[in-house]
Scaffold this motif. Structure first.
Motif, PDB file in Angstrom:
ATOM      1  N   GLY B 294       0.807  -1.226   0.000  1.00  0.00           N
ATOM      2  CA  GLY B 294       0.000   0.000   0.000  1.00  0.00           C
ATOM      3  C   GLY B 294       0.834   1.266   0.000  1.00  0.00           C
ATOM      4  N   GLU B 295       1.951   1.256   0.733  1.00  0.00           N
ATOM      5  CA  GLU B 295       2.789   2.447   0.798  1.00  0.00           C
ATOM      6  C   GLU B 295       3.432   2.718  -0.571  1.00  0.00           C
ATOM      7  OE1 GLU B 295       5.561   2.904   4.080  1.00  0.00           O
ATOM      8  OE2 GLU B 295       6.964   3.926   2.734  1.00  0.00           O
ATOM      9  N   GLU B 296       3.865   1.649  -1.204  1.00  0.00           N
ATOM     10  CA  GLU B 296       4.470   1.809  -2.532  1.00  0.00           C
ATOM     11  C   GLU B 296       3.428   2.344  -3.518  1.00  0.00           C
ATOM     12  OE1 GLU B 296       6.527  -1.746  -3.923  1.00  0.00           O
ATOM     13  OE2 GLU B 296       6.183  -1.080  -5.990  1.00  0.00           O
ATOM     14  N   LEU B 297       2.205   1.829  -3.402  1.00  0.00           N
ATOM     15  CA  LEU B 297       1.155   2.264  -4.333  1.00  0.00           C
ATOM     16  C   LEU B 297       0.837   3.746  -4.177  1.00  0.00           C
ATOM     17  CD1 LEU B 297      -1.490  -0.617  -4.398  1.00  0.00           C
ATOM     18  CD2 LEU B 297       0.412  -0.193  -5.970  1.00  0.00           C
ATOM     19  N   VAL B 298       0.716   4.184  -2.939  1.00  0.00           N
ATOM     20  CA  VAL B 298       0.319   5.589  -2.749  1.00  0.00           C
ATOM     21  C   VAL B 298       1.449   6.511  -3.234  1.00  0.00           C
ATOM     22  CG1 VAL B 298       1.077   6.005  -0.353  1.00  0.00           C
ATOM     23  CG2 VAL B 298      -0.975   7.133  -1.230  1.00  0.00           C
ATOM     24  N   ARG B 299       2.705   6.088  -3.016  1.00  0.00           N
ATOM     25  CA  ARG B 299       3.812   6.897  -3.516  1.00  0.00           C
ATOM     26  C   ARG B 299       3.831   6.955  -5.039  1.00  0.00           C
ATOM     27  NH1 ARG B 299       8.417   4.698  -2.903  1.00  0.00           N
ATOM     28  NH2 ARG B 299       7.983   3.127  -1.311  1.00  0.00           N
ATOM     29  N   LYS B 300       3.584   5.803  -5.648  1.00  0.00           N
ATOM     30  CA  LYS B 300       3.553   5.771  -7.115  1.00  0.00           C
ATOM     31  C   LYS B 300       2.440   6.656  -7.667  1.00  0.00           C
ATOM     32  CE  LYS B 300       5.634   1.367  -8.464  1.00  0.00           C
ATOM     33  NZ  LYS B 300       5.431   0.088  -9.168  1.00  0.00           N
ATOM     34  N   GLY B 301       1.274   6.596  -7.028  1.00  0.00           N
ATOM     35  CA  GLY B 301       0.151   7.414  -7.488  1.00  0.00           C
ATOM     36  C   GLY B 301       0.429   8.894  -7.312  1.00  0.00           C
ATOM     37  N   LEU B 302       1.002   9.232  -6.145  1.00  0.00           N
ATOM     38  CA  LEU B 302       1.350  10.634  -5.880  1.00  0.00           C
ATOM     39  C   LEU B 302       2.442  11.110  -6.831  1.00  0.00           C
ATOM     40  CD1 LEU B 302       1.334  10.675  -1.970  1.00  0.00           C
ATOM     41  CD2 LEU B 302       0.036  12.252  -3.430  1.00  0.00           C
ATOM     42  N   PHE B 303       3.407  10.229  -7.076  1.00  0.00           N
ATOM     43  CA  PHE B 303       4.525  10.620  -7.936  1.00  0.00           C
ATOM     44  C   PHE B 303       4.049  10.873  -9.366  1.00  0.00           C
ATOM     45  CE2 PHE B 303       8.221   9.542 -10.671  1.00  0.00           C
ATOM     46  CZ  PHE B 303       9.074  10.549 -10.247  1.00  0.00           C
ATOM     47  N   ALA B 304       3.143  10.023  -9.828  1.00  0.00           N
ATOM     48  CA  ALA B 304       2.608  10.223 -11.181  1.00  0.00           C
ATOM     49  C   ALA B 304       1.892  11.572 -11.276  1.00  0.00           C
ATOM     50  CB  ALA B 304       1.652   9.083 -11.541  1.00  0.00           C
ATOM     51  N   ALA B 305       1.121  11.899 -10.237  1.00  0.00           N
ATOM     52  CA  ALA B 305       0.430  13.193 -10.238  1.00  0.00           C
ATOM     53  C   ALA B 305       1.442  14.328 -10.160  1.00  0.00           C
ATOM     54  CB  ALA B 305      -0.554  13.257  -9.059  1.00  0.00           C
ATOM     55  N   ALA B 306       2.455  14.148  -9.314  1.00  0.00           N
ATOM     56  CA  ALA B 306       3.466  15.193  -9.150  1.00  0.00           C
ATOM     57  C   ALA B 306       4.200  15.436 -10.460  1.00  0.00           C
ATOM     58  CB  ALA B 306       4.448  14.795  -8.039  1.00  0.00           C
ATOM     59  N   CYS B 307       4.497  14.378 -11.203  1.00  0.00           N
ATOM     60  CA  CYS B 307       5.189  14.543 -12.479  1.00  0.00           C
ATOM     61  C   CYS B 307       4.361  15.412 -13.425  1.00  0.00           C
ATOM     62  CB  CYS B 307       5.478  13.179 -13.101  1.00  0.00           C
ATOM     63  SG  CYS B 307       6.805  12.296 -12.258  1.00  0.00           S
ATOM     64  N   SER B 308       3.047  15.185 -13.437  1.00  0.00           N
ATOM     65  CA  SER B 308       2.191  16.003 -14.293  1.00  0.00           C
ATOM     66  C   SER B 308       2.084  17.429 -13.774  1.00  0.00           C
ATOM     67  CB  SER B 308       0.782  15.389 -14.369  1.00  0.00           C
ATOM     68  OG  SER B 308       0.848  14.108 -14.966  1.00  0.00           O
ATOM     69  N   LEU B 309       2.002  17.574 -12.466  1.00  0.00           N
ATOM     70  CA  LEU B 309       1.807  18.897 -11.872  1.00  0.00           C
ATOM     71  C   LEU B 309       3.069  19.747 -11.930  1.00  0.00           C
ATOM     72  CD1 LEU B 309      -0.224  17.878  -8.674  1.00  0.00           C
ATOM     73  CD2 LEU B 309      -1.062  19.413 -10.480  1.00  0.00           C
ATOM     74  N   PHE B 310       4.220  19.097 -11.722  1.00  0.00           N
ATOM     75  CA  PHE B 310       5.445  19.877 -11.496  1.00  0.00           C
ATOM     76  C   PHE B 310       6.485  19.759 -12.607  1.00  0.00           C
ATOM     77  CE2 PHE B 310       4.304  18.494  -6.975  1.00  0.00           C
ATOM     78  CZ  PHE B 310       3.440  19.564  -6.786  1.00  0.00           C
ATOM     79  N   GLN B 311       6.253  18.923 -13.624  1.00  0.00           N
ATOM     80  CA  GLN B 311       7.325  18.669 -14.580  1.00  0.00           C
ATOM     81  C   GLN B 311       7.691  19.912 -15.385  1.00  0.00           C
ATOM     82  OE1 GLN B 311       5.983  15.563 -17.134  1.00  0.00           O
ATOM     83  NE2 GLN B 311       4.240  16.723 -17.905  1.00  0.00           N
ATOM     84  N   SER B 312       6.693  20.764 -15.633  1.00  0.00           N
ATOM     85  CA  SER B 312       6.983  21.945 -16.436  1.00  0.00           C
ATOM     86  C   SER B 312       7.363  23.134 -15.563  1.00  0.00           C
ATOM     87  CB  SER B 312       5.766  22.298 -17.294  1.00  0.00           C
ATOM     88  OG  SER B 312       4.666  22.544 -16.444  1.00  0.00           O
ATOM     89  N   SER B 313       7.475  22.857 -14.266  1.00  0.00           N
ATOM     90  CA  SER B 313       7.814  23.946 -13.353  1.00  0.00           C
ATOM     91  C   SER B 313       9.225  24.470 -13.657  1.00  0.00           C
ATOM     92  CB  SER B 313       7.765  23.441 -11.908  1.00  0.00           C
ATOM     93  OG  SER B 313       8.361  24.376 -11.056  1.00  0.00           O
ATOM     94  N   GLU B 314       9.353  25.785 -13.520  1.00  0.00           N
ATOM     95  CA  GLU B 314      10.659  26.393 -13.764  1.00  0.00           C
ATOM     96  C   GLU B 314      11.514  26.385 -12.508  1.00  0.00           C
ATOM     97  OE1 GLU B 314      11.781  27.193 -16.778  1.00  0.00           O
ATOM     98  OE2 GLU B 314       9.864  26.287 -17.346  1.00  0.00           O
ATOM     99  N   VAL B 315      10.889  26.018 -11.403  1.00  0.00           N
ATOM    100  CA  VAL B 315      11.637  25.988 -10.146  1.00  0.00           C
ATOM    101  C   VAL B 315      12.761  24.972 -10.258  1.00  0.00           C
ATOM    102  CG1 VAL B 315      11.478  25.590  -7.672  1.00  0.00           C
ATOM    103  CG2 VAL B 315       9.509  26.532  -8.907  1.00  0.00           C
ATOM    104  N   SER B 316      13.946  25.409  -9.968  1.00  0.00           N
ATOM    105  CA  SER B 316      15.057  24.457 -10.025  1.00  0.00           C
ATOM    106  C   SER B 316      15.358  23.935  -8.625  1.00  0.00           C
ATOM    107  CB  SER B 316      16.296  25.128 -10.629  1.00  0.00           C
ATOM    108  OG  SER B 316      16.835  26.041  -9.708  1.00  0.00           O
ATOM    109  N   ARG B 317      15.690  22.673  -8.538  1.00  0.00           N
ATOM    110  CA  ARG B 317      15.982  22.083  -7.226  1.00  0.00           C
ATOM    111  C   ARG B 317      17.332  21.396  -7.252  1.00  0.00           C
ATOM    112  NH1 ARG B 317      11.529  20.329  -9.131  1.00  0.00           N
ATOM    113  NH2 ARG B 317      10.129  22.061  -8.989  1.00  0.00           N
TER     114      ARG B 317
END
Lengths: 317, 317
Positions: B294-317
């Motif tokens: 379950g922990e792996e699943l929730v991270r994968k789901g969140l990560f997929a959303a984060a990639c869509s939400l933040f991939q075009s972000s100009e913020v550099s890390r």
């Protein structure tokens, strides 16, 4: 608490009849024809007497009715439980209701004749089950000529009983009342229900819940949460307390299809509120019901037992 | 609470992922490949933050992980409830799990980019129902290649979900865990169960309860009381807590027959204890199950959303 007068009860008293439940105590003094000469009622049920106050409570009410010191008493209910006054072992189904008196037990520590009637248990005619008190109401029904039929006694733990030839053939306890209390007050559903527990058998929510529970494929634990979700999703949701009650009572009626003969009139014994709800739910299920007076039944059942227990007594009253 | 070190997390951090439930809070800092650089866990769930501590709680855990001030965060769960940080309206079934990010909302009062993913609701594909958090685990399942199948997420309120083509086609919440708690601790059954709530999937009482509930004619409210009666009537009664649990889980599995396709492997997501019980119950029902993390699943789901939400972000890390 009522007291119809000491003078009146001493004259012509044959015996006293007691219904000692978990939360309530009721006592009647009756004459040889079963007519009520005096009555008492209090909240001194089993829970209030568990410290051993049974004799004192009984004697105080008998004294208030002016009963003689040797007036015999027949008692039904939780006074005969293991945690009661004296355990009256269960009679097993199929249980002849005209013979309950044969298994009555006499508690110690009283000078007058006192007998506690047994409860009834089920080991082989269905899932393990027990009752204490309802069997005496059913004995009263047999006394009234209802030796065969289906009986529903709704309450915290509803009882459904099949009588055959004056015997309890089989019965089932359904935890509807307790589930309603737990779910409406302590589960997540309380957030949708709030304090608004008032509803009637005519509320749409109630009939909606009954109809839902009577449908094919209904499963209680898999439908309850929709009450909460309906509250969250808004719209024209019916009153949640009414729907929960309808769902639980409908589930109870649906369940009886699996262990009781169908198509028969159901005899309802219980409070005005509950019998109204159950009568409406049965109507939705296409089943006829008929209301019986529970207090009259328990007195008739106790009186029949008392006549067998005390008729040959030499005690003069 | 764990802290894998601030130094490690700052280097290569892409975003933080938060699972904000009713009772628990979990946070991971991950790199651009989704690898976990640091993690935090605490009991600062919705209930502990209802007074508006969301920003402070989130920032304290990010600071403990040495996250930069502009590291973006994707959050799932009750933080998006009406009573949470900011309401993220439900996506309705059939709900595409690869598009949850499109309905994410940004709470006020934070300087960094923070998005809360929506829950999922059902209005037309079954009884009204809602979920918040489980849909992100299911999005993780889709990411893992499980775009079609039956999923069971047991818990206080178990969720049964049918995925079709990467969408939640329909789902159902079953109040099994909450009913077990209420019935074992607060109903009349507590007198039979006592404090002995320990049992395993191998206990006879558990398999007895499951078998009973899977049988034709089983109705939960009409069978529960037999647990109490079995205790009163003595004999070789199986452990009552195990039987109650088996009965409730069996009733849950039986109910799914009415709203889910049968014969498919059930994917189980939950604690070790619950998935062991459900796996055994499914085995008794003749259904195969497969355990997912379950922990792996929730991270994968969140990560997929984060990639869509933040991939075009100009913020550099």
């Amino acid at each position: 608490m009522t007291d119809t007068g000491a003078e009146k009860t001493t004259a012509g008293a044959f015996c006293a009849l007691g219904d000692w439940g978990t939360s309530n105590f009721r006592l009647w003094v009756v004459d040889r024809a079963g007519n009520v000469l005096g009555r008492r009622q209090s909240d001194e049920g089993l829970l209030a007497c568990a410290d051993g106050r049974f004799t004192a409570v009984l004697e105080s009410h008998l004294a208030a009715l002016g009963a003689s010191a040797d007036l015999p008493v027949a008692i039904t209910g939780m006074a005969g439980a293991r945690t009661g006054w004296r355990e009256a072992p269960y009679v097993e189904t199929p249980a002849p209701l005209d013979a309950l008196y044969k298994e009555a037990v006499a508690p110690a520590g009283v000078t007058r004749p006192v007998f506690i009637l047994p409860g009834v248990c089920q080991r082989t005619t269905g899932p393990f089950d027990v009752m204490r008190g309802e069997e005496t109401q059913l004995a009263g029904a047999v006394e009234s000529g209802l030796a065969d039929g289906i009986f529903c006694l709704p309450g915290t733990h509803s009882k459904w009983v099949e009588l055959k030839g004056g015997k309890i053939a089989a019965f089932r306890t359904v935890m509807t009342g307790e589930l309603f209390d737990l779910l409406s007050r302590q589960s997540i559903l309380k957030h949708s229900i709030g304090d608004d527990l008032a509803f009637t058998a005519d509320d749409r929510g109630f009939s909606d819940g009954v109809t839902e529970a009577l449908a094919d494929g209904f499963a209680l634990s898999a439908h309850l949460f929709s009450i909460r979700a309906a509250g969250l999703l808004g719209g024209d949701a019916p009153k949640p307390a009414a729907r929960l009650s309808g769902m639980l009572i409908g589930a109870e009626i649906a369940a009886t299809r699996t262990f009781l003969p169908q198509g028969m009139t159901v005899h309802l014994v219980g409070s005005a509120r509950l019998t109204a709800l159950y009568g409406r739910a049965l109507e939705i299920a296409g089943t006829q019901s008929r209301l019986l007076d529970g207090e009259e039944l328990v007195r008739k059942g106790l009186f029949a037992a008392a006549c067998s227990l005390f008729q040959s007594s030499e005690v003069s009253r």
